[in-house]
Design a protein around this motif. Structure first.
Motif, PDB file in Angstrom:
ATOM      1  N   ALA A   1     -19.652  60.679   7.423  1.00 14.21           N
ATOM      2  CA  ALA A   1     -19.740  60.507   6.049  1.00 14.21           C
ATOM      3  C   ALA A   1     -19.512  58.895   5.393  1.00 14.21           C
ATOM      4  O   ALA A   1     -20.232  58.626   4.599  1.00 14.21           O
ATOM      5  CB  ALA A   1     -18.709  61.352   5.345  1.00 14.21           C
ATOM      6  N   GLY A   2     -18.708  58.204   5.962  1.00 16.73           N
ATOM      7  CA  GLY A   2     -18.551  56.777   5.447  1.00 16.73           C
ATOM      8  C   GLY A   2     -19.857  56.234   6.017  1.00 16.73           C
ATOM      9  O   GLY A   2     -20.365  55.344   5.102  1.00 16.73           O
ATOM     10  N   HIS A   3     -20.603  56.422   6.892  1.00 18.38           N
ATOM     11  CA  HIS A   3     -21.621  55.721   7.648  1.00 18.38           C
ATOM     12  C   HIS A   3     -22.755  55.953   6.544  1.00 18.38           C
ATOM     13  O   HIS A   3     -23.566  55.239   6.102  1.00 18.38           O
ATOM     14  CB  HIS A   3     -22.129  56.055   8.851  1.00 18.38           C
ATOM     15  CG  HIS A   3     -23.232  55.347   9.309  1.00 18.38           C
ATOM     16  ND1 HIS A   3     -23.342  53.936   9.842  1.00 18.38           N
ATOM     17  CD2 HIS A   3     -24.515  55.886   9.261  1.00 18.38           C
ATOM     18  CE1 HIS A   3     -24.769  53.679  10.242  1.00 18.38           C
ATOM     19  NE2 HIS A   3     -25.419  54.765   9.808  1.00 18.38           N
ATOM     20  N   ILE A   4     -23.012  57.359   5.999  1.00 14.45           N
ATOM     21  CA  ILE A   4     -23.785  57.841   5.156  1.00 14.45           C
ATOM     22  C   ILE A   4     -23.834  57.256   3.799  1.00 14.45           C
ATOM     23  O   ILE A   4     -24.782  56.640   3.066  1.00 14.45           O
ATOM     24  CB  ILE A   4     -24.081  59.398   4.824  1.00 14.45           C
ATOM     25  CG1 ILE A   4     -24.125  59.909   6.526  1.00 14.45           C
ATOM     26  CG2 ILE A   4     -25.022  59.793   3.988  1.00 14.45           C
ATOM     27  CD1 ILE A   4     -24.204  61.313   6.531  1.00 14.45           C
ATOM     28  N   ARG A   5     -22.448  57.164   3.401  1.00 15.12           N
ATOM     29  CA  ARG A   5     -22.163  56.614   2.034  1.00 15.12           C
ATOM     30  C   ARG A   5     -22.457  55.097   1.799  1.00 15.12           C
ATOM     31  O   ARG A   5     -22.812  54.504   0.977  1.00 15.12           O
ATOM     32  CB  ARG A   5     -20.626  56.761   1.810  1.00 15.12           C
ATOM     33  CG  ARG A   5     -20.479  56.267   0.318  1.00 15.12           C
ATOM     34  CD  ARG A   5     -19.183  56.507  -0.090  1.00 15.12           C
ATOM     35  NE  ARG A   5     -18.543  57.704  -0.857  1.00 15.12           N
ATOM     36  CZ  ARG A   5     -17.568  57.949  -1.340  1.00 15.12           C
ATOM     37  NH1 ARG A   5     -16.699  56.794  -1.516  1.00 15.12           N
ATOM     38  NH2 ARG A   5     -17.355  59.142  -1.571  1.00 15.12           N
ATOM     39  N   ALA A   6     -22.460  54.385   3.162  1.00 17.62           N
ATOM     40  CA  ALA A   6     -23.047  53.170   3.183  1.00 17.62           C
ATOM     41  C   ALA A   6     -24.167  52.681   2.900  1.00 17.62           C
ATOM     42  O   ALA A   6     -24.557  51.688   2.404  1.00 17.62           O
ATOM     43  CB  ALA A   6     -22.421  52.482   4.292  1.00 17.62           C
ATOM     44  N   GLY A   7     -24.932  53.709   3.048  1.00 14.82           N
ATOM     45  CA  GLY A   7     -26.425  53.662   2.537  1.00 14.82           C
ATOM     46  C   GLY A   7     -26.769  54.031   1.239  1.00 14.82           C
ATOM     47  O   GLY A   7     -27.813  53.896   0.993  1.00 14.82           O
TER      48      GLY A   7
END
Length: 310
Positions: free
Chosen positions: A137-143
Motif C-alpha cells: 500500500a505504501g508503494h502504491i500511495r507514493a504514486g
C-alpha cells in the motif's frame, strides 16, 4: 468447430458460465447472472466444442423494436465483447454474423483490442483506467499525485479523521446519488431497479464491497462506493458523494481505503471502470492509474422493407 448465432433459449447457461469463468478475458459482466440482472435475455455468438463445452462466447443483449432487433449495451455493464477459453478467435468474425440486427452497439473488453473491421462498422475508441495492486500500500500511495498525498496526511492528522466503514445496505448510497448526480447522469427509475437487482446478485455471490464515509460529528453520509471483486479485478462499479463530502475529500478516502485493503495482492488490478469524462479521468489518474483502451462497435442498417430506397 463452427461459430453459431444462438437465441437465448438455445444457450446452455452452465456451459456459458463455465466458459466465462475460465476465459483469458476477465469480464464479470458476461456471466449469465450479471446479464440476467441487467439485460434479462440475450443472444450470443458461441463456439461449441465436441464435448458440448463452450470455447468462445460473445453476448449480444437484444431489444425487439417494430423495425427489427437491435443489440445494445445494458446499464452497469462496461464491457462485453469476445471471451475465449482456448485458442484465439478473431473479433473480425462478428459483423458478418450480426447483420441480422437492424441496429448494433456493443462495447468490447480491453483484451479484444481495437480491431480493424469491414466498411460500415464504426469502431469508437474508449478507455478505462487500471491500477496494479500487486505492490504494498505504501508503494502504491507514493504514486498518488502530491495533492492527494497531502490531503490524506491532513485527514489522518485530524482530531476526528474521516474513515471508510463497511456498510450492509446500499439504499443510502443510491439515495445520495439520486440527490446529487442522478439527473446529470441521466439515470431513470428503471436504472435504479436494475442496479438494485444487480447489487442483490453480487451480494448473494459475495462479490460486493460496500463502504461509506460519514461525517464524524453529525453522522451524515458524505460518500459511498460499490466495488466488485472478481478473479483478478477489483471494479469501481458505483459511487456517490455529497458536495460537503467532495470538499472533505471523502471519495479520496474511500478509494485509498480500498487500495489499502487489497494492496500486495499479486495480479490484482483496480479497474476504475471509466475515464471518458476528463475530470473523472484526472481523478483516476491522480491515484497513479493508467489509461487502457477498448472499443465500441456499432452499425445501423435499414430494415428489409426500406432497402429499395436510395
Amino acid at each position: 468447430m463452427a461459430l453459431r448465432l444462438l437465441h437465448y433459449s438455445e444457450i446452455d447457461l452452465a456451459a456459458w458460465d463455465e466458459c466465462v469463468a475460465r476465459a483469458r478475458e476477465v469480464v464479470p459482466y458476461a456471466h449469465s447472472w450479471w446479464l440476467h440482472a441487467t439485460a434479462g435475455h440475450w443472444e450470443a455468438v458461441v463456439e461449441v466444442e465436441a464435448d458440448g463445452r463452450y470455447r468462445a462466447v460473445w453476448p449480444l443483449p437484444v431489444k425487439r423494436r417494430p423495425w427489427g432487433r437491435e443489440v445494445y449495451q445494458p446499464p452497469f455493464t462496461q464491457q462485453l465483447g469476445l471471451l475465449v477459453a482456448g485458442e484465439e478467435v478473431s473479433v473480425a468474425m462478428l459483423p458478418a454474423m450480426a447483420r441480422c440486427y437492424t441496429r448494433f452497439y456493443t462495447q468490447l473488453n480491453t483484451a479484444n483490442g481495437l480491431p480493424m473491421l469491414p466498411p460500415g462498422t464504426s469502431v469508437q475508441p474508449r478507455q478505462t483506467y487500471h491500477l496494479s495492486l500487486a505492490a504494498p500500500a505504501g508503494h502504491i500511495r507514493a504514486g498518488y499525485c502530491a495533492d492527494y498525498r497531502r490531503r490524506l496526511r491532513l485527514n489522518e492528522a485530524a482530531l476526528q479523521p474521516l474513515r471508510a466503514q463497511e456498510a450492509r445496505n446500499a439504499e443510502p448510497l443510491l439515495t445520495l446519488f439520486q440527490q446529487t448526480q442522478g439527473a446529470a447522469a441521466g439515470l431513470k427509475p428503471r436504472h435504479y431497479t436494475v442496479l438494485r437487482r444487480l447489487i442483490a446478485v453480487l451480494a448473494q455471490r459475495q462479490l460486493l464491497e460496500l463502504h461509506e464515509v460519514h461525517h464524524p460529528q453529525t453522522g451524515a453520509l458524505l460518500a459511498g462506493t460499490l466495488f466488485v471483486r472478481y478473479r483478478t479485478r477489483l471494479i469501481y462499479l458505483f459511487a456517490a458523494a455529497s458536495v460537503e463530502g467532495k470538499k472533505a475529500a471523502a471519495p479520496l478516502v474511500l478509494v485509498d481505503a480500498a487500495i489499502g485493503r487489497h494492496a500486495d495482492t499479486p495480479d490484482l488490478v483496480l479497474d476504475f471502470e471509466g475515464g471518458m469524462i476528463p475530470s473523472i479521468a484526472r481523478f483516476f489518474a491522480n491515484f497513479g492509474a493508467g489509461p487502457v483502451p477498448y472499443a465500441a462497435l456499432s452499425f445501423t442498417q435499414r430494415p428489409w422493407y426500406l432497402t429499395w430506397m436510395r
